[in-house]
Design a protein around this motif. Sequence first.
Motif, PDB file in Angstrom:
ATOM      1  N   ASP A 119       0.848  -1.194   0.000  1.00 15.21           N
ATOM      2  CA  ASP A 119       0.000   0.000   0.000  1.00 15.21           C
ATOM      3  C   ASP A 119       0.885   1.245   0.000  1.00 15.21           C
ATOM      4  OD1 ASP A 119      -2.050  -1.800   0.225  1.00 15.21           O
ATOM      5  OD2 ASP A 119      -2.571  -1.278   2.287  1.00 15.21           O
ATOM      6  N   THR A 120       0.306   2.353  -0.424  1.00 13.02           N
ATOM      7  CA  THR A 120       1.112   3.565  -0.606  1.00 13.02           C
ATOM      8  C   THR A 120       0.336   4.799  -0.150  1.00 13.02           C
ATOM      9  OG1 THR A 120       2.256   2.601  -2.506  1.00 13.02           O
ATOM     10  CG2 THR A 120       2.292   4.994  -2.329  1.00 13.02           C
ATOM     11  N   TYR A 121       1.058   5.728   0.442  1.00 13.00           N
ATOM     12  CA  TYR A 121       0.514   7.051   0.722  1.00 13.00           C
ATOM     13  C   TYR A 121       0.988   8.021  -0.359  1.00 13.00           C
ATOM     14  CZ  TYR A 121      -1.142   6.150   5.517  1.00 13.00           C
ATOM     15  OH  TYR A 121      -1.824   5.693   6.616  1.00 13.00           O
ATOM     16  N   LEU A 122       0.053   8.769  -0.919  1.00 14.48           N
ATOM     17  CA  LEU A 122       0.398   9.854  -1.829  1.00 14.48           C
ATOM     18  C   LEU A 122       0.357  11.136  -1.021  1.00 14.48           C
ATOM     19  CD1 LEU A 122       1.076  10.735  -4.686  1.00 14.48           C
ATOM     20  CD2 LEU A 122      -1.367  10.817  -5.201  1.00 14.48           C
ATOM     21  N   ASN A 123       1.480  11.806  -0.956  1.00  7.18           N
ATOM     22  CA  ASN A 123       1.669  12.917  -0.036  1.00  7.18           C
ATOM     23  C   ASN A 123       1.527  14.258  -0.764  1.00  7.18           C
ATOM     24  OD1 ASN A 123       2.558  13.885   2.647  1.00  7.18           O
ATOM     25  ND2 ASN A 123       4.323  14.634   1.517  1.00  7.18           N
ATOM     26  N   PHE A 124       0.489  15.032  -0.397  1.00  3.25           N
ATOM     27  CA  PHE A 124       0.283  16.370  -0.951  1.00  3.25           C
ATOM     28  C   PHE A 124       0.749  17.390   0.088  1.00  3.25           C
ATOM     29  CE2 PHE A 124      -2.701  13.696  -3.195  1.00  3.25           C
ATOM     30  CZ  PHE A 124      -2.644  14.163  -4.502  1.00  3.25           C
ATOM     31  N   GLN A 125       1.977  17.853  -0.050  1.00  2.58           N
ATOM     32  CA  GLN A 125       2.553  18.714   0.978  1.00  2.58           C
ATOM     33  C   GLN A 125       1.852  20.067   1.053  1.00  2.58           C
ATOM     34  OE1 GLN A 125       6.799  18.979   0.573  1.00  2.58           O
ATOM     35  NE2 GLN A 125       7.119  16.872   1.235  1.00  2.58           N
ATOM     36  N   LYS A 126       1.560  20.671  -0.083  1.00  3.19           N
ATOM     37  CA  LYS A 126       0.962  22.007  -0.072  1.00  3.19           C
ATOM     38  C   LYS A 126      -0.403  22.015   0.588  1.00  3.19           C
ATOM     39  CE  LYS A 126       3.349  23.839  -4.135  1.00  3.19           C
ATOM     40  NZ  LYS A 126       3.186  24.412  -5.491  1.00  3.19           N
ATOM     41  N   GLU A 127      -1.168  20.956   0.358  1.00 11.03           N
ATOM     42  CA  GLU A 127      -2.518  20.884   0.918  1.00 11.03           C
ATOM     43  C   GLU A 127      -2.541  20.222   2.277  1.00 11.03           C
ATOM     44  OE1 GLU A 127      -1.631  19.707  -2.027  1.00 11.03           O
ATOM     45  OE2 GLU A 127      -2.510  21.143  -3.425  1.00 11.03           O
ATOM     46  N   VAL A 131      -3.196  10.813   0.749  1.00 15.14           N
ATOM     47  CA  VAL A 131      -4.138   9.917   0.090  1.00 15.14           C
ATOM     48  C   VAL A 131      -3.628   8.489   0.223  1.00 15.14           C
ATOM     49  CG1 VAL A 131      -5.273   9.311  -2.078  1.00 15.14           C
ATOM     50  CG2 VAL A 131      -4.731  11.698  -1.579  1.00 15.14           C
ATOM     51  N   LEU A 132      -4.450   7.605   0.754  1.00 19.49           N
ATOM     52  CA  LEU A 132      -4.079   6.200   0.886  1.00 19.49           C
ATOM     53  C   LEU A 132      -4.521   5.440  -0.354  1.00 19.49           C
ATOM     54  CD1 LEU A 132      -3.074   3.713   2.432  1.00 19.49           C
ATOM     55  CD2 LEU A 132      -5.338   3.576   3.505  1.00 19.49           C
ATOM     56  N   ILE A 133      -3.573   4.767  -1.012  1.00 14.95           N
ATOM     57  CA  ILE A 133      -3.863   3.948  -2.184  1.00 14.95           C
ATOM     58  C   ILE A 133      -3.630   2.490  -1.805  1.00 14.95           C
ATOM     59  CG2 ILE A 133      -3.380   3.544  -4.621  1.00 14.95           C
ATOM     60  CD1 ILE A 133      -2.179   6.337  -4.746  1.00 14.95           C
ATOM     61  N   LYS A 134      -4.690   1.717  -1.807  1.00 10.72           N
ATOM     62  CA  LYS A 134      -4.635   0.334  -1.347  1.00 10.72           C
ATOM     63  C   LYS A 134      -4.232  -0.617  -2.474  1.00 10.72           C
ATOM     64  CE  LYS A 134      -6.055  -1.062   2.147  1.00 10.72           C
ATOM     65  NZ  LYS A 134      -5.335  -1.412   3.396  1.00 10.72           N
ATOM     66  N   SER A 135      -3.421  -1.621  -2.130  1.00  6.04           N
ATOM     67  CA  SER A 135      -3.090  -2.694  -3.066  1.00  6.04           C
ATOM     68  C   SER A 135      -4.279  -3.640  -3.182  1.00  6.04           C
ATOM     69  CB  SER A 135      -1.866  -3.464  -2.561  1.00  6.04           C
ATOM     70  OG  SER A 135      -0.780  -2.592  -2.314  1.00  6.04           O
ATOM     71  N   LYS A 136      -4.459  -4.219  -4.370  1.00  8.67           N
ATOM     72  CA  LYS A 136      -5.642  -5.062  -4.589  1.00  8.67           C
ATOM     73  C   LYS A 136      -5.333  -6.424  -5.207  1.00  8.67           C
ATOM     74  CE  LYS A 136      -8.844  -1.187  -5.353  1.00  8.67           C
ATOM     75  NZ  LYS A 136      -9.782  -0.565  -6.333  1.00  8.67           N
ATOM     76  N   THR A 152       0.699  -0.355  -6.847  1.00 10.21           N
ATOM     77  CA  THR A 152       0.644   0.901  -6.095  1.00 10.21           C
ATOM     78  C   THR A 152       2.041   1.304  -5.656  1.00 10.21           C
ATOM     79  OG1 THR A 152       0.228  -0.369  -4.079  1.00 10.21           O
ATOM     80  CG2 THR A 152      -1.687   0.466  -5.256  1.00 10.21           C
ATOM     81  N   GLY A 153       2.342   2.588  -5.805  1.00 11.66           N
ATOM     82  CA  GLY A 153       3.678   3.052  -5.451  1.00 11.66           C
ATOM     83  C   GLY A 153       4.708   2.793  -6.517  1.00 11.66           C
ATOM     84  N   SER A 154       4.336   1.994  -7.508  1.00  8.17           N
ATOM     85  CA  SER A 154       5.213   1.619  -8.621  1.00  8.17           C
ATOM     86  C   SER A 154       6.608   1.262  -8.130  1.00  8.17           C
ATOM     87  CB  SER A 154       5.251   2.723  -9.670  1.00  8.17           C
ATOM     88  OG  SER A 154       5.752   2.195 -10.887  1.00  8.17           O
ATOM     89  N   ALA A 155       7.653   1.832  -8.751  1.00  6.51           N
ATOM     90  CA  ALA A 155       9.015   1.383  -8.447  1.00  6.51           C
ATOM     91  C   ALA A 155       9.355   1.509  -6.966  1.00  6.51           C
ATOM     92  CB  ALA A 155      10.023   2.166  -9.286  1.00  6.51           C
ATOM     93  N   ILE A 195       2.103  -6.386   0.554  1.00  2.66           N
ATOM     94  CA  ILE A 195       1.947  -6.165   1.986  1.00  2.66           C
ATOM     95  C   ILE A 195       0.784  -5.188   2.165  1.00  2.66           C
ATOM     96  CG2 ILE A 195       3.038  -5.388   4.124  1.00  2.66           C
ATOM     97  CD1 ILE A 195       4.460  -7.779   2.968  1.00  2.66           C
ATOM     98  N   PRO A 196      -0.280  -5.566   2.863  1.00  6.54           N
ATOM     99  CA  PRO A 196      -1.445  -4.681   3.009  1.00  6.54           C
ATOM    100  C   PRO A 196      -1.228  -3.593   4.057  1.00  6.54           C
ATOM    101  CG  PRO A 196      -1.844  -6.717   4.175  1.00  6.54           C
ATOM    102  CD  PRO A 196      -0.503  -6.883   3.503  1.00  6.54           C
ATOM    103  N   LEU A 197      -0.102  -2.922   3.960  1.00  4.47           N
ATOM    104  CA  LEU A 197       0.235  -1.811   4.856  1.00  4.47           C
ATOM    105  C   LEU A 197       0.869  -0.698   4.030  1.00  4.47           C
ATOM    106  CD1 LEU A 197       1.909  -3.752   7.834  1.00  4.47           C
ATOM    107  CD2 LEU A 197      -0.315  -2.614   7.883  1.00  4.47           C
ATOM    108  N   PRO A 198       0.591   0.573   4.339  1.00  2.84           N
ATOM    109  CA  PRO A 198       1.219   1.684   3.607  1.00  2.84           C
ATOM    110  C   PRO A 198       2.664   1.887   4.067  1.00  2.84           C
ATOM    111  CG  PRO A 198      -0.239   2.535   5.305  1.00  2.84           C
ATOM    112  CD  PRO A 198      -0.388   1.047   5.335  1.00  2.84           C
ATOM    113  N   LEU A 199       3.595   1.360   3.309  1.00  2.00           N
ATOM    114  CA  LEU A 199       5.011   1.405   3.675  1.00  2.00           C
ATOM    115  C   LEU A 199       5.807   2.357   2.796  1.00  2.00           C
ATOM    116  CD1 LEU A 199       5.540  -2.446   4.133  1.00  2.00           C
ATOM    117  CD2 LEU A 199       5.050  -0.738   5.917  1.00  2.00           C
TER     118      LEU A 199
END
Length: 309
Positions: A119-127, A131-136, A152-155, A195-199
């Motif tokens: 899983d991945t967090y997409l981080n919007f610093q200005k705002e 955003v949590l993006i779940k693996s499926k 999710t999170g690609s490379a 891994i079903p965790l945002p790492l």
Amino acid sequence: MNLLISIITPTFNTPKCKLNKTIQSVLKQTYGLFEYIVIDDCSKESFSSLDNEIHDPRIKWVKLPENKGVAAARNIGITLCRGGYIAFLDAGDWWDERKIELQLNKLLKNKNINFVYCDTYLNFQKENLIVLIKSKYKGNIIGHILKNQVITGSASSVMLRKNVLNNIGLFSEENIVEDWDLWIRVSAIYEIDYIPLPLVYLDSSFTTGRSKDIENKLLRLSNLIKKHENLLNEYECLSHAWSNYYILASRLHQYSNHINSIRFALKAVRIKVSVFSIKRLLISMITIFVPFDKLVLLKKIYPIKKKSK
């Protein structure tokens, strides 16, 4: 068994504070048996001068004499790897401290799994938003990844066995979506898990290595579709792929050229009528009259939370 992890970070003109955050997230990993290969792709200031400030014997600083692009930089890093496992981390992104340990454990427990993401967090610093993006998808995912880039999170989220790359080859250095291309080639042969965790944290405000140019971004995607046309036909995904291409074209033109945005959305619907193509057409038409912020649309798809200060 070689339990050394080889970690590769390509960097090109990365702001010092961002590259430092990336590197420190590696040095803080709970699993410490790794080598860290940082490839500077001919930046104006090599490694943002961090090679003179960070002294850890596990880091190998590699300076390229000319700019070769992110795929070539990663490939050079791969040729230098001594570990039995390889993980990628793009400059500007960073990891949870448990990332390597949890992914290695997953690979060690199941010999049939050769590739792990998370899983991945997409981080919007200005705002000040995350955003949590779940693996499926796991197991045999070729039918899914031909339709969409589902890693999710690609490379930055991937760890894989080195022998996978020995078997299928490295990142394509052609003008193509090189990470998605590699994941397709992996998925055509190997089983995948997550891994079903945002790492992983992706920094949305820093786009080095992520194309900003609209036409080139679309060209890279069309080249990907053409390269895998036979496989797309085999899995009856070709119309889906081209519809998604025009959905992306519509979205990319949404704020710069409303007419083109609608035109591309109509093409997406004509190629394949789906919830996604119809939704894209409606959004492209509505935004002529209402200047939606991109994050408003994201809120309908992913749970967004405020970052703690």
